[in-house]
Design a protein around this motif. Structure first.
Motif, PDB file in Angstrom:
ATOM      1  N   THR A 127     -35.861  -3.943 -26.985  1.00  8.13           N
ATOM      2  CA  THR A 127     -35.753  -3.054 -25.433  1.00  8.13           C
ATOM      3  C   THR A 127     -36.014  -3.902 -23.895  1.00  8.13           C
ATOM      4  O   THR A 127     -35.223  -3.636 -23.130  1.00  8.13           O
ATOM      5  N   LEU A 128     -37.157  -4.455 -23.438  1.00  7.94           N
ATOM      6  CA  LEU A 128     -37.743  -5.460 -22.894  1.00  7.94           C
ATOM      7  C   LEU A 128     -36.461  -6.839 -22.700  1.00  7.94           C
ATOM      8  O   LEU A 128     -36.207  -6.729 -21.553  1.00  7.94           O
ATOM      9  N   GLU A 129     -36.361  -6.809 -24.452  1.00  8.11           N
ATOM     10  CA  GLU A 129     -35.485  -7.967 -23.442  1.00  8.11           C
ATOM     11  C   GLU A 129     -33.546  -7.539 -23.287  1.00  8.11           C
ATOM     12  O   GLU A 129     -33.236  -8.526 -21.901  1.00  8.11           O
ATOM     13  N   ALA A 130     -33.444  -6.333 -22.968  1.00 11.14           N
ATOM     14  CA  ALA A 130     -32.535  -5.776 -22.641  1.00 11.14           C
ATOM     15  C   ALA A 130     -32.643  -5.790 -21.390  1.00 11.14           C
ATOM     16  O   ALA A 130     -31.347  -5.912 -20.478  1.00 11.14           O
ATOM     17  N   VAL A 131     -33.661  -5.648 -20.830  1.00 11.13           N
ATOM     18  CA  VAL A 131     -33.594  -4.843 -19.283  1.00 11.13           C
ATOM     19  C   VAL A 131     -33.433  -6.764 -19.307  1.00 11.13           C
ATOM     20  O   VAL A 131     -32.913  -7.013 -17.485  1.00 11.13           O
ATOM     21  N   LEU A 132     -34.713  -7.300 -19.602  1.00  9.38           N
ATOM     22  CA  LEU A 132     -34.689  -8.367 -18.927  1.00  9.38           C
ATOM     23  C   LEU A 132     -32.768  -8.995 -18.456  1.00  9.38           C
ATOM     24  O   LEU A 132     -32.272  -9.598 -17.750  1.00  9.38           O
ATOM     25  N   LEU A 133     -31.810  -8.792 -20.192  1.00 10.75           N
ATOM     26  CA  LEU A 133     -30.880  -9.455 -19.953  1.00 10.75           C
ATOM     27  C   LEU A 133     -30.222  -8.609 -19.026  1.00 10.75           C
ATOM     28  O   LEU A 133     -28.431  -9.642 -18.405  1.00 10.75           O
ATOM     29  N   VAL A 207     -36.350  -2.218 -10.758  1.00  8.71           N
ATOM     30  CA  VAL A 207     -35.755  -2.680 -11.963  1.00  8.71           C
ATOM     31  C   VAL A 207     -34.230  -1.945 -12.327  1.00  8.71           C
ATOM     32  O   VAL A 207     -34.158  -0.787 -12.641  1.00  8.71           O
ATOM     33  N   LEU A 208     -33.687  -2.504 -12.697  1.00  9.92           N
ATOM     34  CA  LEU A 208     -32.203  -2.336 -13.330  1.00  9.92           C
ATOM     35  C   LEU A 208     -32.030  -1.722 -14.548  1.00  9.92           C
ATOM     36  O   LEU A 208     -32.786  -2.290 -15.621  1.00  9.92           O
ATOM     37  N   ARG A 209     -31.872  -0.761 -15.100  1.00  9.19           N
ATOM     38  CA  ARG A 209     -31.311  -0.180 -15.719  1.00  9.19           C
ATOM     39  C   ARG A 209     -30.064   0.334 -16.855  1.00  9.19           C
ATOM     40  O   ARG A 209     -29.081   0.997 -16.202  1.00  9.19           O
ATOM     41  N   PRO A 210     -30.728  -0.532 -17.860  1.00  7.22           N
ATOM     42  CA  PRO A 210     -29.160  -0.073 -18.714  1.00  7.22           C
ATOM     43  C   PRO A 210     -28.161   0.468 -19.393  1.00  7.22           C
ATOM     44  O   PRO A 210     -27.768   0.871 -19.834  1.00  7.22           O
ATOM     45  N   ILE A 211     -29.792   1.706 -19.262  1.00  5.52           N
ATOM     46  CA  ILE A 211     -28.910   2.824 -19.741  1.00  5.52           C
ATOM     47  C   ILE A 211     -29.147   4.481 -18.495  1.00  5.52           C
ATOM     48  O   ILE A 211     -30.363   4.147 -18.059  1.00  5.52           O
TER      49      ILE A 211
END
Length: 213
Positions: A127-133, A207-211
């Protein structure tokens, strides 16, 4: 950084869309194309890799990057250490991560150490990886002036999602996938970090949120 092996599968896939977005933001006044190869990882690490009492720098995101790379050395997050790869990163401040923790848990923590512990507690490595990317737009070096001239532009991220540029007056905001919360705003005092290099960053206040949380 020598042990980090960059993979470019996700980066290359997302770059095509980012380059299309770059054509839109290119409407801003022309400047010489950046050619420097200093990486964002090097710039963010310049003040030391430690948590402190300054909520307006980027210690927590730096710790998050290293946590991902320690667990997944081949993660695409390693692109931040490859200064020859063009990208634009929207980097949340430590204060932005504290806001995220408050939104998720209801707690307003007093220390950066506590915020980092909370973030790694409710977000696993993937999840952390996805948020960073999701904060990385590959293939394009987007200066702040270009972003201000690109209201409505969509940016494809290295995570596979999209961000939309929303310019309101002098403010550049980023619409993420969370429809129910405030959008992140570029902090003008933290714009154009690493200017002159092909990797550029802009500090943001959330923090940007992908979901959609």
């Amino acid at each position: 950084m020598s042990r980090i092996h960059l993979t470019v599968r996700t980066i290359a896939t997302a770059a095509a869309g980012a380059l299309a977005a770059a054509a839109v933001v290119g409407a801003a006044p022309a400047q010489a194309a950046p050619s420097g190869t200093t990486s964002l990882a090097e710039v963010l690490a310049a003040d030391g890799n430690k948590l402190d009492r300054n909520w307006d720098d980027f210690d927590i995101v730096e710790k998050a990057v290293y946590a991902v790379l320690e667990a997944k050395p081949d993660s695409d997050v390693a692109v931040l250490a490859d200064g020859g790869t063009a990208l634009t990163a929207f980097v949340p401040t430590d204060r932005a991560f504290r806001k995220l923790v408050t939104d998720v848990t209801g707690d307003r923590l007093a220390t950066e150490k506590g915020v980092l512990r909370a973030v790694t507690g409710f977000a696993d490595v993937d999840t952390l990886e996805a948020v960073l990317l999701y904060h990385v737009v590959p293939g394009a070096t987007i200066r702040y002036a270009q972003a201000r001239a690109a209201d409505g532009a969509s940016l494809d991220t290295a995570q596979g999602g999209t961000l939309k540029v929303n310019v309101v007056g002098d403010a550049v905001r980023l619409k993420d996938a969370d429809k129910d919360d405030r959008n992140a705003t570029v902090i003008r005092a933290a714009k154009n970090i690493n200017k002159g290099n092909v990797q550029i960053a802009h500090g943001i206040d959330r923090v940007l949120r992908p979901i959609d949380l």
